[in-house]
Scaffold this motif. Structure first.
Motif, PDB file in Angstrom:
ATOM      1  N   ARG A 153      -5.608   0.111  -7.018  1.00  0.00           N
ATOM      2  CA  ARG A 153      -5.453   1.398  -6.325  1.00  0.00           C
ATOM      3  C   ARG A 153      -3.993   1.747  -6.079  1.00  0.00           C
ATOM      4  O   ARG A 153      -3.571   2.883  -6.336  1.00  0.00           O
ATOM      5  CB  ARG A 153      -6.221   1.366  -5.008  1.00  0.00           C
ATOM      6  N   TRP A 154      -3.227   0.792  -5.583  1.00  0.00           N
ATOM      7  CA  TRP A 154      -1.853   1.090  -5.177  1.00  0.00           C
ATOM      8  C   TRP A 154      -0.816   0.738  -6.254  1.00  0.00           C
ATOM      9  O   TRP A 154       0.367   1.034  -6.088  1.00  0.00           O
ATOM     10  CB  TRP A 154      -1.542   0.352  -3.873  1.00  0.00           C
ATOM     11  N   ILE A 189       0.794  -1.235   0.000  1.00  0.00           N
ATOM     12  CA  ILE A 189       0.000   0.000   0.000  1.00  0.00           C
ATOM     13  C   ILE A 189       0.824   1.281   0.000  1.00  0.00           C
ATOM     14  O   ILE A 189       0.281   2.352  -0.250  1.00  0.00           O
ATOM     15  CB  ILE A 189      -0.944   0.026   1.219  1.00  0.00           C
ATOM     16  N   TRP A 229       0.644  -6.898  -5.953  1.00  0.00           N
ATOM     17  CA  TRP A 229       0.216  -7.231  -4.596  1.00  0.00           C
ATOM     18  C   TRP A 229       0.135  -8.732  -4.336  1.00  0.00           C
ATOM     19  O   TRP A 229       0.445  -9.197  -3.234  1.00  0.00           O
ATOM     20  CB  TRP A 229      -1.113  -6.559  -4.274  1.00  0.00           C
ATOM     21  N   SER A 264       0.741  -1.882  -7.100  1.00  0.00           N
ATOM     22  CA  SER A 264       1.835  -2.766  -6.682  1.00  0.00           C
ATOM     23  C   SER A 264       1.503  -4.193  -7.098  1.00  0.00           C
ATOM     24  O   SER A 264       0.323  -4.553  -7.210  1.00  0.00           O
ATOM     25  CB  SER A 264       2.005  -2.718  -5.162  1.00  0.00           C
ATOM     26  N   HIS A 317      -2.268  -4.048  -8.217  1.00  0.00           N
ATOM     27  CA  HIS A 317      -3.416  -3.614  -7.429  1.00  0.00           C
ATOM     28  C   HIS A 317      -4.057  -2.403  -8.107  1.00  0.00           C
ATOM     29  O   HIS A 317      -3.346  -1.458  -8.507  1.00  0.00           O
ATOM     30  CB  HIS A 317      -2.979  -3.256  -6.005  1.00  0.00           C
TER      31      HIS A 317
END
Length: 432
Positions: free
Chosen positions: A319-320, A138, A324, A322, A317
């Protein structure tokens, strides 16, 4: 390169070798072997200026199956296991303040073929891994800044430890001539080869520059400089640290000590200042945890995008942004290794596995040098094939004498990777 090994393995060497000259000398030999590997990798990197290191070289030399197996092995022995050892080392250094964090205070729960080790040391190590896993999912934009701070802390602590230890520390030079009673029943020659696994582990990372070869300007000139001088500088630092450990305490008192830096700091400066150094060393080791939590998943991500690893590792991800799934999978695997292995067994597993693959990469030089247009490094060409032959032979010698349960798990990891490639990944590589 400067990570867990130099802060934890000297205590193992003390009991295994029992001679200060051998304990210091083995670090010189480790530096020479790492340098031989670095020279060979400089030639490989100049001819394959693509990021990926062994993944590129093994794929080109031995086929895509070996490229996948290298990535598979990296997941376990290249990143997850080293993160586990570093987290356990942090617990060992913080045990300077409370015995509850000592590896001796764990409860072993048998589950048949595997044992779980539950206690303050393993639970703290898992908590550290969980925290950095979350940060890398995150807080990607902050990871680099955090890494800079942690790395600066580590280097500052090492510099201060060496400077103050040799100038105002209460050591004794006669310690360097005092032998210890060996705890190993193997012959000295056999044990020396086995102990090189610990030194190999400490020097792992000498090849890191080739992983970003395509981002380096003029790799044919720059890679040898980075690899050679980086290895020499770290080798000198490692020898100095080991001399300081022995200056602080006789070898007999270092036997079996994991947090050897903390023990030496306490002897040199007293309990209060030694505690400050112990805490600072633990903080510095967080740099290794963060770096590997950050880099590992991005290696799997790059491989997955080429169809050479599990497709889920390439998911970002929403939103982030990454990778993930790769980050979480690595974090879970690391915690399982922390709970099921000891620091010593994990180091054996890492050393055996990683040096098997670097030896295979160097071995590829004998095949590549027959290609038309191959750029031959003047460093390797001097006395060729001596340098690659020495590196491969020494690795084979060490692996032969280091065969144990951890080495068996290394072989199981390789065979599992081969099976997964054959039955699951192979079709993706062919389609790509």
């Amino acid at each position: 390169m400067i990570g867990t090994g130099i802060f934890t393995t000297t205590g193992f060497l003390a009991g295994d070798l029992g001679d200060p000259t051998l304990v210091i000398g083995i670090w010189f030999l480790g530096a020479a072997l790492a340098l031989a590997g670095a020279l060979c990798y400089a030639e490989l990197g100049a001819n394959f200026p693509r990021s990926g290191g062994e993944y590129v070289y093994l794929s080109e030399a031995w086929g895509p199956a070996w490229g996948f197996i290298d990535g598979w092995v990296s997941f376990f022995a290249g990143f997850s296991a080293p993160i586990a050892t570093t987290a356990l080392a942090i617990s060992a250094y913080l045990a300077y303040f409370t015995p509850a964090l000592s590896s001796d205070n764990v409860s072993v729960v048998s589950l048949g073929f595997v044992q779980l080790r539950l206690g303050g040391a393993t639970l703290l190590a898992c908590a550290i891994v969980a925290a950095f896993t979350a940060v890398n999912v995150i807080g990607v934009s902050q990871v680099a800044k955090l890494q800079n701070v942690l790395t600066a802390t580590k280097l500052t602590v090492i510099g201060a430890f060496l400077l103050l230890g040799f100038t105002v520390g209460g050591g004794d030079w006669t310690n360097l001539s005092q032998e210890a009673v060996r705890t190993s029943t193997s012959s000295l020659a056999t044990q020396f080869a086995t102990s090189l696994i610990f030194v190999f582990f400490a020097y792992s990372g000498w090849n890191a520059a080739v992983y970003v070869a395509e981002e380096i300007r003029d790799p044919e000139r720059t890679l040898p400089i980075a690899l050679i001088f980086g290895t020499l500088a770290v080798g000198a630092l490692y020898v100095l640290l080991n001399v300081l450990y022995l200056y602080a305490l006789p070898l007999e008192q270092l036997k079996g000590v994991v947090a050897v830096g903390a023990k030496a700091a306490g002897a040199l400066f007293g309990d209060r200042v030694g505690g400050v150094f112990s805490a600072a060393m633990a903080l510095g080791l967080l740099a290794t945890v963060n770096a590997m939590c950050m880099i590992g998943p991005r290696v799997y991500y790059a491989m997955a995008r080429n169809g050479a690893f599990f497709a889920s590792a390439a998911r970002l991800h929403p939103r982030w942004h990454s990778p993930w799934i790769a980050v979480l999978a690595q974090g879970i695997c690391t915690c399982l290794l922390i709970l099921s292995g000891t620091l010593q067994s994990l180091i054996n597993y890492i050393g055996f596995t990683l040096y098997l693959f670097t030896a295979l990469a160097v071995l590829a030089l004998f095949k590549f040098r027959g290609r038309p247009g191959w750029k031959r490094s003047r460093w390797v060409s001097m006395g060729y094939p001596l340098i690659p032959l020495v590196y491969v032979s020494m690795n084979a010698w060490v692996m032969y004498f280091s065969w144990n349960r951890a080495a068996l798990w290394s072989l199981v990891t390789v065979l599992a990777g081969a099976a997964i490639y054959h039955f699951y990944i192979r079709g993706n590589v062919i389609r790509n």
